[in-house]
Scaffold this active site. Structure first.
Site, PDB file in Angstrom:
ATOM      1  N   SER A  90       0.813  -1.210   0.000  1.00 12.50           N
ATOM      2  CA  SER A  90       0.000   0.000   0.000  1.00 12.50           C
ATOM      3  C   SER A  90       0.851   1.267   0.000  1.00 12.50           C
ATOM      4  O   SER A  90       1.585   1.521  -0.944  1.00 12.50           O
ATOM      5  CB  SER A  90      -0.955  -0.042   1.195  1.00 12.50           C
ATOM      6  N   ASP A  99      -2.662   6.350  -3.570  1.00 14.90           N
ATOM      7  CA  ASP A  99      -1.560   5.701  -2.872  1.00 14.90           C
ATOM      8  C   ASP A  99      -0.979   4.616  -3.773  1.00 14.90           C
ATOM      9  O   ASP A  99      -1.395   4.452  -4.921  1.00 14.90           O
ATOM     10  CB  ASP A  99      -2.010   5.136  -1.520  1.00 14.90           C
ATOM     11  N   ASP A 145      -1.144   1.402  -4.104  1.00 12.34           N
ATOM     12  CA  ASP A 145      -1.946   0.347  -4.728  1.00 12.34           C
ATOM     13  C   ASP A 145      -3.317   0.825  -5.182  1.00 12.34           C
ATOM     14  O   ASP A 145      -4.131   0.029  -5.639  1.00 12.34           O
ATOM     15  CB  ASP A 145      -2.077  -0.866  -3.804  1.00 12.34           C
ATOM     16  N   ASP A 199      -6.078   2.056  -3.758  1.00 18.50           N
ATOM     17  CA  ASP A 199      -7.382   1.876  -3.116  1.00 18.50           C
ATOM     18  C   ASP A 199      -7.786   3.075  -2.268  1.00 18.50           C
ATOM     19  O   ASP A 199      -8.829   3.071  -1.627  1.00 18.50           O
ATOM     20  CB  ASP A 199      -7.427   0.587  -2.285  1.00 18.50           C
TER      21      ASP A 199
END
Length: 447
Positions: free
Chosen positions: A104, A243, A245, A247
């Site tokens: 993340s 961010d 990744d 999400d």
């Protein structure tokens, strides 16, 4: 040194995470064994595996593929895609499980996994525990005729883009809008520019040259200062930062003001009410700004706080049969649009609302003042117990410093070895002073 973070609850029996690919092979194998227990054995179960752009993803992708194949699971490989794309594809392909290899917002030398069920939701804790029980067992490869096969999903990105666009009204356009996208050198670096370009926006892209080592480095939602500068220089209508990744997101308005997840959530709540599609209440977290809770009360909308983490927000929404919730960090969950948090979809829904109301981002938030918050991250060395007896008097002293007109939270990070201290209240000087008092006290106690 690579660290492994099981961001959705997978833990070995020892509680530690080896940094070698062997452990990822074991995770794939263990998850594969659990899948076969819940699957019709006339056909192999299947898994969708995606990743963000950090360099270790190549190694761990191959390791997971081997582990799943050894357990008799067919593998679909997507390459770099946002985590919510893996959730979507898992459900769309009727796969049994989805895996996103990502840490993340963490630096490139961390990595981990996020696991999804066949409904595109975070994997239930009961299944995680089954995997955990056997993750360190010996690998016994299935007979050759049962071995899993691997296939590259060449159209994975196209499928996900079409899905994101399908959440918008027909003939929706961003023509005439100047938008800055900060892709954090992460998983959105291809798909986000493509979607916004297809909608006709005049886009400027920053931080979309991943090299495996620069994900989240001075970029994306955790370093918004670069997006603020780009919006002001370009005189853009707004900016969006994802961010690593993809999400979660934060935004910047046309005046260069930072817009966090609580403000985004308020605007989406307002939009749902205007469209008459609101169902039930809103789920925030322990970190949600008090202003959001008060605004919900003013609007007669039920409000509850879940533990920090979009997984807990989504679980609370499903339990309540509500559809909207999120975190101030920018994880926004819109269950009528997707089964998990999605930075791209959330940004598109907010922009659609702004266009419907013919207002700028700053205008839309003009009647939503936020309480000052101060967050301090303290490196955890394992000597301070956030649930210990010494915590309550510290919180009481901090509240006294804010004259009882504030809120205090001390918690452990779920993804990093940190203790997070947060104070909040109407007086910014007292908020900062009380937060520093808590941080200093925790540091002294930990020595």
């Amino acid at each position: 040194m690579t660290q492994f973070f099981g961001t959705d609850g997978i833990r070995g029996k020892t509680g530690s995470f080896p940094i070698t690919p062997d452990f990822f092979v074991k995770i794939g194998y263990a998850a594969g064994l659990v899948l076969t227990k819940h699957h019709d054995l006339e056909t192999n179960p299947s898994v969708v595996i995606g990743k963000d752009t950090r360099i270790s993803g190549y190694m761990f992708e191959s390791a997971l593929e081997s582990g799943f194949a050894a357990a008799g699971v067919d593998v679909y490989l997507t390459g770099p895609l946002p985590t919510p794309a893996i959730a979507f594809l898992t459900k769309a392909l009727n796969a049994d499980i989805g895996v996103s290899i990502t840490a993340s917002h963490n630096p490139y030398d961390d990595n981990g996994i996020k696991l999804f069920s066949n409904q595109g939701t975070k994997l239930p804790q009961s299944i995680e525990r089954e995997i955990e029980e056997i993750v360190e067992s010996d690998i016994k490869v299935v007979p050759a005729h049962r071995l899993g096969k691997a296939k590259r999903l060449d159209d994975a990105r196209d499928r996900y883009e079409a899905f994101c666009l399908s959440t918008l009204p027909k003939n929706f356009t961003l023509a005439g809008k100047k938008i800055i996208l900060d892709c954090a050198h992460g998983a959105t670096y291809q798909v986000a520019p493509s979607i916004f370009s297809r909608l006709g926006a005049d886009i400027q892209i920053i931080n979309n040259q991943p090299n495996g080592l620069n994900i989240n480095e001075n970029a994306g939602s955790i370093h918004p200062e670069f997006l603020i500068k780009a919006v002001l220089i370009a005189k853009a209508d707004l900016g969006i930062a994802f961010d690593g990744d993809g999400d979660r997101l934060i935004m910047v308005d046309e005046l260069g003001q930072l817009i966090d997840g609580d403000q985004i959530l308020f605007l989406l709540l307002r939009s749902y009410l205007q469209q008459n599609i609101m169902s039930g209440g809103l789920v925030g977290t322990l970190m949600s700004n008090l202003a959001l809770e008060e605004k919900c009360k003013e609007m007669n909308i039920p409000f509850i706080r879940a533990k920090v983490g979009d997984k807990y927000v989504a679980e609370a929404l499903r339990e309540k049969k509500w559809i909207i919730g999120g975190e101030n960090s920018g994880h926004i969950v819109l269950l009528d649009k997707h089964s998990t948090g999605d930075g791209i979809i959330s940004s598109l829904q907010l922009i659609a609302s702004l266009q419907s109301n013919q207002e700028s981002l700053s205008q839309a938030l003009s009647n939503f003042p936020m309480y000052p918050q101060k967050l301090i991250n303290i490196t955890s060395i394992g000597k301070f117990n956030v649930d210990g007896n010494e915590v309550k008097p510290l919180i009481e002293q901090a509240n006294q410093m804010m004259e009882g007109k504030g809120r205090v939270l001390i918690r452990e990070s779920g993804t990093q070895p940190l203790i997070r201290v947060m104070t909040e209240g109407p007086d910014v000087e007292k908020v900062i002073k009380s937060a520093q008092f808590l941080a200093d006290s925790i540091n002294q106690t930990s020595q």
